[in-house]
Design a protein around this motif. Structure first.
Motif, PDB file in Angstrom:
ATOM      1  N   VAL A  39      82.685  41.691 -14.837  1.00  0.00           N
ATOM      2  CA  VAL A  39      81.703  42.494 -12.842  1.00  0.00           C
ATOM      3  C   VAL A  39      79.966  42.366 -13.923  1.00  0.00           C
ATOM      4  CG1 VAL A  39      81.866  45.070 -12.424  1.00  0.00           C
ATOM      5  CG2 VAL A  39      83.800  43.465 -13.843  1.00  0.00           C
ATOM      6  N   ASN A  40      79.556  42.057 -12.136  1.00  0.00           N
ATOM      7  CA  ASN A  40      78.278  42.763 -12.287  1.00  0.00           C
ATOM      8  C   ASN A  40      77.528  43.660 -11.833  1.00  0.00           C
ATOM      9  OD1 ASN A  40      75.139  41.969 -11.501  1.00  0.00           O
ATOM     10  ND2 ASN A  40      75.811  39.503 -11.293  1.00  0.00           N
ATOM     11  N   PRO A  41      77.261  44.462 -12.228  1.00  0.00           N
ATOM     12  CA  PRO A  41      76.591  46.337 -11.702  1.00  0.00           C
ATOM     13  C   PRO A  41      75.541  45.875 -10.737  1.00  0.00           C
ATOM     14  CG  PRO A  41      75.691  46.157 -13.853  1.00  0.00           C
ATOM     15  CD  PRO A  41      76.664  44.375 -13.587  1.00  0.00           C
ATOM     16  N   ASP A  42      75.334  44.540 -10.762  1.00  0.00           N
ATOM     17  CA  ASP A  42      74.085  44.341 -10.021  1.00  0.00           C
ATOM     18  C   ASP A  42      74.708  43.648  -8.747  1.00  0.00           C
ATOM     19  OD1 ASP A  42      72.090  44.921 -10.907  1.00  0.00           O
ATOM     20  OD2 ASP A  42      71.660  43.383 -12.007  1.00  0.00           O
ATOM     21  N   THR A  43      75.847  43.808  -8.560  1.00  0.00           N
ATOM     22  CA  THR A  43      76.387  42.234  -7.326  1.00  0.00           C
ATOM     23  C   THR A  43      78.290  43.243  -7.035  1.00  0.00           C
ATOM     24  OG1 THR A  43      77.160  40.730  -8.519  1.00  0.00           O
ATOM     25  CG2 THR A  43      75.294  40.627  -7.101  1.00  0.00           C
ATOM     26  N   ASP A  44      78.777  43.674  -7.751  1.00  0.00           N
ATOM     27  CA  ASP A  44      79.925  44.393  -7.767  1.00  0.00           C
ATOM     28  C   ASP A  44      79.665  46.172  -7.617  1.00  0.00           C
ATOM     29  OD1 ASP A  44      80.596  41.755  -7.893  1.00  0.00           O
ATOM     30  OD2 ASP A  44      80.449  41.564  -9.902  1.00  0.00           O
ATOM     31  N   ALA A  45      79.853  46.238  -6.825  1.00  0.00           N
ATOM     32  CA  ALA A  45      79.710  48.266  -6.811  1.00  0.00           C
ATOM     33  C   ALA A  45      80.408  48.837  -6.856  1.00  0.00           C
ATOM     34  CB  ALA A  45      79.055  48.347  -5.052  1.00  0.00           C
ATOM     35  N   GLN A  46      80.287  49.439  -7.324  1.00  0.00           N
ATOM     36  CA  GLN A  46      81.711  50.754  -7.457  1.00  0.00           C
ATOM     37  C   GLN A  46      82.060  51.876  -7.053  1.00  0.00           C
ATOM     38  OE1 GLN A  46      84.342  48.799 -10.127  1.00  0.00           O
ATOM     39  NE2 GLN A  46      82.659  47.967  -9.971  1.00  0.00           N
ATOM     40  N   ILE A  47      83.300  52.814  -6.136  1.00  0.00           N
ATOM     41  CA  ILE A  47      83.174  53.247  -4.988  1.00  0.00           C
ATOM     42  C   ILE A  47      82.547  55.022  -6.014  1.00  0.00           C
ATOM     43  CG2 ILE A  47      84.173  54.972  -3.541  1.00  0.00           C
ATOM     44  CD1 ILE A  47      84.989  51.931  -2.524  1.00  0.00           C
ATOM     45  N   LEU A  48      81.949  55.329  -6.013  1.00  0.00           N
ATOM     46  CA  LEU A  48      81.918  56.806  -6.910  1.00  0.00           C
ATOM     47  C   LEU A  48      82.455  57.539  -6.034  1.00  0.00           C
ATOM     48  CD1 LEU A  48      78.225  56.535  -8.118  1.00  0.00           C
ATOM     49  CD2 LEU A  48      80.070  55.556  -9.146  1.00  0.00           C
ATOM     50  N   ARG A  49      82.590  57.649  -4.258  1.00  0.00           N
ATOM     51  CA  ARG A  49      82.270  58.882  -4.096  1.00  0.00           C
ATOM     52  C   ARG A  49      83.190  58.498  -2.824  1.00  0.00           C
ATOM     53  NH1 ARG A  49      80.780  63.248  -0.624  1.00  0.00           N
ATOM     54  NH2 ARG A  49      78.455  61.822  -0.946  1.00  0.00           N
ATOM     55  N   TYR A  50      84.586  58.995  -2.195  1.00  0.00           N
ATOM     56  CA  TYR A  50      84.933  58.708  -1.429  1.00  0.00           C
ATOM     57  C   TYR A  50      85.661  59.862  -0.159  1.00  0.00           C
ATOM     58  CZ  TYR A  50      87.975  56.887   2.538  1.00  0.00           C
ATOM     59  OH  TYR A  50      88.944  56.456   3.981  1.00  0.00           O
ATOM     60  N   ASP A  51      85.365  60.687   0.466  1.00  0.00           N
ATOM     61  CA  ASP A  51      85.962  61.391   1.271  1.00  0.00           C
ATOM     62  C   ASP A  51      86.285  61.698   2.292  1.00  0.00           C
ATOM     63  OD1 ASP A  51      85.413  63.563  -0.987  1.00  0.00           O
ATOM     64  OD2 ASP A  51      83.502  63.960  -1.065  1.00  0.00           O
ATOM     65  N   ASN A  52      87.270  61.210   3.178  1.00  0.00           N
ATOM     66  CA  ASN A  52      87.687  60.975   4.353  1.00  0.00           C
ATOM     67  C   ASN A  52      88.538  62.139   4.286  1.00  0.00           C
ATOM     68  OD1 ASN A  52      88.323  60.090   6.523  1.00  0.00           O
ATOM     69  ND2 ASN A  52      89.397  58.874   6.125  1.00  0.00           N
ATOM     70  N   ASP A  53      88.006  63.075   5.356  1.00  0.00           N
ATOM     71  CA  ASP A  53      88.785  63.911   6.497  1.00  0.00           C
ATOM     72  C   ASP A  53      89.026  63.847   7.883  1.00  0.00           C
ATOM     73  OD1 ASP A  53      90.132  66.486   7.933  1.00  0.00           O
ATOM     74  OD2 ASP A  53      88.015  67.683   7.806  1.00  0.00           O
ATOM     75  N   ASN A  54      90.033  62.501   7.872  1.00  0.00           N
ATOM     76  CA  ASN A  54      90.416  62.852   9.530  1.00  0.00           C
ATOM     77  C   ASN A  54      91.767  62.274   9.472  1.00  0.00           C
ATOM     78  OD1 ASN A  54      90.502  60.772  11.936  1.00  0.00           O
ATOM     79  ND2 ASN A  54      89.306  58.973  11.205  1.00  0.00           N
ATOM     80  N   ILE A  55      92.923  62.794  10.377  1.00  0.00           N
ATOM     81  CA  ILE A  55      94.334  62.609  10.545  1.00  0.00           C
ATOM     82  C   ILE A  55      94.500  62.283  11.796  1.00  0.00           C
ATOM     83  CG2 ILE A  55      94.556  65.123   9.286  1.00  0.00           C
ATOM     84  CD1 ILE A  55      94.467  66.038  12.014  1.00  0.00           C
ATOM     85  N   GLY A  56      93.468  61.042  12.253  1.00  0.00           N
ATOM     86  CA  GLY A  56      93.395  60.241  13.313  1.00  0.00           C
ATOM     87  C   GLY A  56      93.676  60.875  14.700  1.00  0.00           C
ATOM     88  N   VAL A  57      93.173  62.263  14.946  1.00  0.00           N
ATOM     89  CA  VAL A  57      93.679  63.243  15.678  1.00  0.00           C
ATOM     90  C   VAL A  57      92.357  63.795  15.973  1.00  0.00           C
ATOM     91  CG1 VAL A  57      96.167  62.087  17.232  1.00  0.00           C
ATOM     92  CG2 VAL A  57      95.230  64.506  15.784  1.00  0.00           C
ATOM     93  N   GLY A  58      91.475  64.574  16.352  1.00  0.00           N
ATOM     94  CA  GLY A  58      90.101  65.307  16.795  1.00  0.00           C
ATOM     95  C   GLY A  58      89.549  64.514  15.898  1.00  0.00           C
ATOM     96  N   PRO A  59      88.549  65.637  15.685  1.00  0.00           N
ATOM     97  CA  PRO A  59      87.400  65.083  15.012  1.00  0.00           C
ATOM     98  C   PRO A  59      87.927  65.037  13.494  1.00  0.00           C
ATOM     99  CG  PRO A  59      87.016  67.334  14.637  1.00  0.00           C
ATOM    100  CD  PRO A  59      88.955  67.485  15.795  1.00  0.00           C
ATOM    101  N   TYR A  60      85.979  64.067  12.596  1.00  0.00           N
ATOM    102  CA  TYR A  60      86.537  63.573  11.528  1.00  0.00           C
ATOM    103  C   TYR A  60      85.351  63.331  11.309  1.00  0.00           C
ATOM    104  CZ  TYR A  60      84.216  59.189  13.591  1.00  0.00           C
ATOM    105  OH  TYR A  60      83.183  58.177  14.091  1.00  0.00           O
ATOM    106  N   ARG A  61      85.386  63.254   9.581  1.00  0.00           N
ATOM    107  CA  ARG A  61      84.420  62.687   8.711  1.00  0.00           C
ATOM    108  C   ARG A  61      84.944  62.267   7.194  1.00  0.00           C
ATOM    109  NH1 ARG A  61      79.656  65.713   7.772  1.00  0.00           N
ATOM    110  NH2 ARG A  61      78.721  65.638   5.355  1.00  0.00           N
ATOM    111  N   VAL A  62      83.569  61.114   7.466  1.00  0.00           N
ATOM    112  CA  VAL A  62      83.874  60.398   6.090  1.00  0.00           C
ATOM    113  C   VAL A  62      82.663  60.348   5.514  1.00  0.00           C
ATOM    114  CG1 VAL A  62      82.966  58.222   7.474  1.00  0.00           C
ATOM    115  CG2 VAL A  62      84.620  58.050   5.422  1.00  0.00           C
ATOM    116  N   ASP A  63      82.861  60.155   3.475  1.00  0.00           N
ATOM    117  CA  ASP A  63      81.049  60.220   2.551  1.00  0.00           C
ATOM    118  C   ASP A  63      81.811  58.813   2.507  1.00  0.00           C
ATOM    119  OD1 ASP A  63      79.723  62.670   4.108  1.00  0.00           O
ATOM    120  OD2 ASP A  63      81.581  63.907   3.859  1.00  0.00           O
TER     121      ASP A  63
END
Length: 106
Positions: free
Chosen positions: A19-43
């Motif tokens: 794993v090369n830390p310069d090219t192989d990024a790791q996901i540190l945070r993933y927040d997903n507020d999406n139930i498929g209808v209505g408003p959504y938010r993703v971080d």
């Protein structure tokens, strides 16, 4: 049988790849507020300095002017080690981006 062996070797080589830390990024945070209808938010935030945040909603629902509107921002570290940030809105008027490094029309 040969295909299985080749596939197994491929999987083993892929898993064993360094794993090369310069090219192989790791996901540190993933927040997903999406139930498929209505408003959504993703971080999302990754180990290589990329972050993204977006929220969307349906505007003028049920009318002839109905449109999805997304507002967000993303940041990344450029090759010059400067953090660049873009804020945007995307709606019926198109994609409109703004950032200190983006030239403005006069």
């Amino acid at each position: 049988m040969k295909l299985f062996i080749v596939a197994a070797l491929f999987v083993a080589a892929t898993v064993a790849a360094p794993v090369n830390p310069d090219t192989d990024a790791q996901i540190l945070r993933y927040d997903n507020d999406n139930i498929g209808v209505g408003p959504y938010r993703v971080d999302v935030e990754t180990s290589n300095g990329i972050s993204q945040s977006a929220q969307g909603e349906l505007k003028n629902a049920g009318t002839e002017n109905e449109a999805t509107e997304v507002r967000g921002q993303y940041s990344y570290v450029g090759p010059d080690n400067v953090v660049y940030t873009v804020t945007y809105i995307a709606n019926e008027n198109g994609y409109q981006a703004d950032g200190a490094h983006i030239p403005r029309n006069q």
